[in-house]
Motif scaffolding. Structure first.
Motif, PDB file in Angstrom:
ATOM      1  N   UNK A 154       0.833  -1.238   0.014  1.00 57.23           N
ATOM      2  CA  UNK A 154       0.047  -0.008  -0.032  1.00 57.23           C
ATOM      3  C   UNK A 154       0.833   1.201   0.081  1.00 57.23           C
ATOM      4  N   UNK A 155       0.345   2.291  -0.472  1.00 59.10           N
ATOM      5  CA  UNK A 155       0.974   3.647  -0.453  1.00 59.10           C
ATOM      6  C   UNK A 155       0.002   4.751   0.187  1.00 59.10           C
ATOM      7  N   UNK A 156       1.015   5.755   0.583  1.00 60.97           N
ATOM      8  CA  UNK A 156       0.143   6.857   1.296  1.00 60.97           C
ATOM      9  C   UNK A 156       0.748   8.095   0.958  1.00 60.97           C
ATOM     10  N   UNK A 157       0.281   8.973   0.037  1.00 58.45           N
ATOM     11  CA  UNK A 157       1.079  10.067  -0.341  1.00 58.45           C
ATOM     12  C   UNK A 157       0.048  11.440   0.117  1.00 58.45           C
ATOM     13  N   UNK A 211       2.086  13.392  -6.652  1.00 52.52           N
ATOM     14  CA  UNK A 211       1.857  13.946  -5.414  1.00 52.52           C
ATOM     15  C   UNK A 211       3.474  14.475  -5.214  1.00 52.52           C
ATOM     16  N   UNK A 212       3.454  15.877  -4.487  1.00 53.98           N
ATOM     17  CA  UNK A 212       4.896  16.615  -4.475  1.00 53.98           C
ATOM     18  C   UNK A 212       5.023  17.141  -3.220  1.00 53.98           C
ATOM     19  N   UNK A 213       6.188  16.520  -2.482  1.00 55.47           N
ATOM     20  CA  UNK A 213       6.504  17.249  -1.148  1.00 55.47           C
ATOM     21  C   UNK A 213       7.991  17.972  -1.428  1.00 55.47           C
ATOM     22  N   UNK A 229       6.521  12.139  -6.407  1.00 53.23           N
ATOM     23  CA  UNK A 229       6.185  10.528  -7.172  1.00 53.23           C
ATOM     24  C   UNK A 229       4.799  10.743  -7.932  1.00 53.23           C
ATOM     25  N   UNK A 230       4.849  10.369  -9.373  1.00 55.62           N
ATOM     26  CA  UNK A 230       3.630  10.186  -9.868  1.00 55.62           C
ATOM     27  C   UNK A 230       3.010   8.795  -9.514  1.00 55.62           C
ATOM     28  N   UNK A 231       1.783   8.898  -9.918  1.00 54.05           N
ATOM     29  CA  UNK A 231       0.622   7.730  -9.537  1.00 54.05           C
ATOM     30  C   UNK A 231       0.276   7.247 -10.831  1.00 54.05           C
ATOM     31  N   UNK A 260       3.349  16.449   5.204  1.00 49.51           N
ATOM     32  CA  UNK A 260       3.609  15.806   3.886  1.00 49.51           C
ATOM     33  C   UNK A 260       4.401  14.550   4.066  1.00 49.51           C
ATOM     34  N   UNK A 261       4.113  13.554   3.087  1.00 49.66           N
ATOM     35  CA  UNK A 261       4.963  12.240   3.146  1.00 49.66           C
ATOM     36  C   UNK A 261       4.531  11.646   1.854  1.00 49.66           C
ATOM     37  N   UNK A 262       5.680  10.851   1.543  1.00 51.58           N
ATOM     38  CA  UNK A 262       5.591   9.953   0.227  1.00 51.58           C
ATOM     39  C   UNK A 262       5.920   8.681   0.741  1.00 51.58           C
ATOM     40  N   UNK A 263       4.963   7.760   1.393  1.00 52.32           N
ATOM     41  CA  UNK A 263       5.076   6.348   2.438  1.00 52.32           C
ATOM     42  C   UNK A 263       4.615   5.297   1.232  1.00 52.32           C
TER      43      UNK A 263
END
Length: 413
Positions: A10-13, A44-46, A51-53, A210-213
């Protein structure tokens, strides 16, 4: 039933919406192919990290139908022109629906989120336990949710979500967004490029950090580990799971514990570093191990702290002689380093793996699980879309001193 080999990734941006130069593209797969790919290029940008979806679908004019997963767990055929009909929504499982929520009144959002969870309490019961009263309650909650959630839209097919989102992009301007969904492996020419397929895109309060997890189960064995003490990187050349023709398969994936911020002269730093490295502990050299991990996706230029290492020799002397202070030489704005693409481990999943990594099978049997390429990979359509947690609008939790130190050392993004 046999235990699942791995949990679905799973991801969470959370951050600012970003988009490619060509926002919507429709291109043929090849000059000779009758198939085309429609793709929405958003992410989504931090800060400088983005990172593109993956929002795309393959289509041709000669194919007029598609298959959707029904609420009974069986696939059914539907005309592509009918994917947005109410009758289609009635039959389609929530597991495959794509939700776009443009609500900016977060009190209202909290209200209908509670209704959604109450509905799920009845909806997700086993078939043998579900009563006529449950069916009545589900319909009642549906009506209440529709009345309140006027800016929340559901889709049964990615093509409809792409069309809607492409038109709605201006509505996200000035807001922070959150995208969550499933992670898929796209293995080609010896490299596994992870794809982040969203099933929930929403506007969230500006207070959200903000996060790119990413959250993945990583498989590894003794030869997977490379502790590069010069680079201060603990590298795990492991594997991640995916579904291929209803079978569990493993794809190569490299993750890293970056400890460049660790001062190995400080005992507390060393203790935390040992704790992080033990995420990938080897308990049996002949066994393949697995461990759930939380990952920071690094895809951009890192923000650097300004310190004396950034000074020239003359500037350092000026500070030594008391002619200047460090702040005199600090540049305006932020400093950024080289562009980096890396999957950095920030934590182990001790909730699902309370004792750390587990042994899963003999290391020599890894070939039974490997897939050569993605030419016949089929997506698993039975993954459940995440709803917003009931407490998502609460204030951020304050961190302890130990948590702040851990974040400073290993959560760089």
């Amino acid at each position: 039933m046999a235990e699942k080999l791995f949990k679905n990734g799973r991801f969470d941006f959370i951050g600012e919406l970003t988009q490619g130069k060509e926002i919507l593209s429709v291109k043929k797969l090849s000059d000779a192919s009758k198939w085309s790919r429609t793709k929405l290029n958003i992410g989504v940008k931090d800060d400088s990290n983005a990172q593109f979806v993956t929002m795309e679908y393959i289509h041709t004019d000669t194919v007029k139908t598609c298959k959707l997963l029904g609420k009974d767990g069986e696939m059914f055929d539907i005309n592509l022109a009918d994917t947005n009909l109410p009758s289609t929504f009635e039959k389609t499982s929530d597991f495959v629906k794509i939700i776009i929520d443009l609500e900016t009144d977060f009190d209202k959002k909290k209200e209908y989120t509670k209704l959604i969870y109450k509905k799920h309490a009845h909806e997700f019961k086993k078939a043998e336990d579900k009563t006529p009263e449950d069916e009545v309650a589900i319909k009642d909650y549906d009506e209440q949710i529709r009345a309140v959630a006027t800016n929340r839209v559901e889709f049964c097919h990615i093509k409809d979500a792409i069309t809607f989102l492409n038109q709605a992009l201006p509505l996200f301007k000035g807001y922070k967004i959150r995208a969550t969904g499933n992670i898929k492996s796209n293995y080609y020419d010896g490299k596994n490029n992870l794809q982040y397929v969203p099933n929930y895109i929403e506007i969230v309060p500006v207070s959200y950090e903000n996060q790119l997890k990413a959250y993945l189960d990583i498989f590894y064995e003794k030869d997977s580990i490379d502790d590069d003490k010069k680079m201060k990187k603990f590298i795990v050349n492991g594997y991640v799971g995916d579904r291929v023709k209803r079978a569990d398969k493993l794809y190569p994936l490299t993750v890293v514990i970056d400890y460049t911020n660790v001062d190995e002269e400080i005992p507390e730093h060393v203790m935390l570093l040992d704790f992080m490295k033990d995420t990938f502990k080897i308990t049996d050299k002949k066994q393949m191990h697995k461990m759930g991990v939380e990952i920071n996706i690094i895809n951009g230029s890192e923000k650097l702290e300004f310190d004396e290492s950034k000074l020239t020799d003359q500037q350092k002397l000026a500070i030594t002689f008391g002619k200047n202070k460090l702040s005199d030489f600090a540049p305006k704005g932020n400093i950024y380093g080289d562009r980096i693409t890396e999957l950095r481990v920030s934590n182990g999943d001790l909730k699902n793996y309370p004792n750390g990594s587990v042994e899963v099978f003999k290391a020599i049997d890894i070939t039974d699980y490997l897939v050569a390429d993605d030419s016949d990979k089929k997506a698993d359509t039975t993954k459940k879309a995440d709803a917003v947690k009931d407490d998502d609008t609460e204030k951020p939790v304050e961190l302890t001193e130990q948590e702040i130190l851990m974040k400073k050392l290993f959560n760089s993004k």
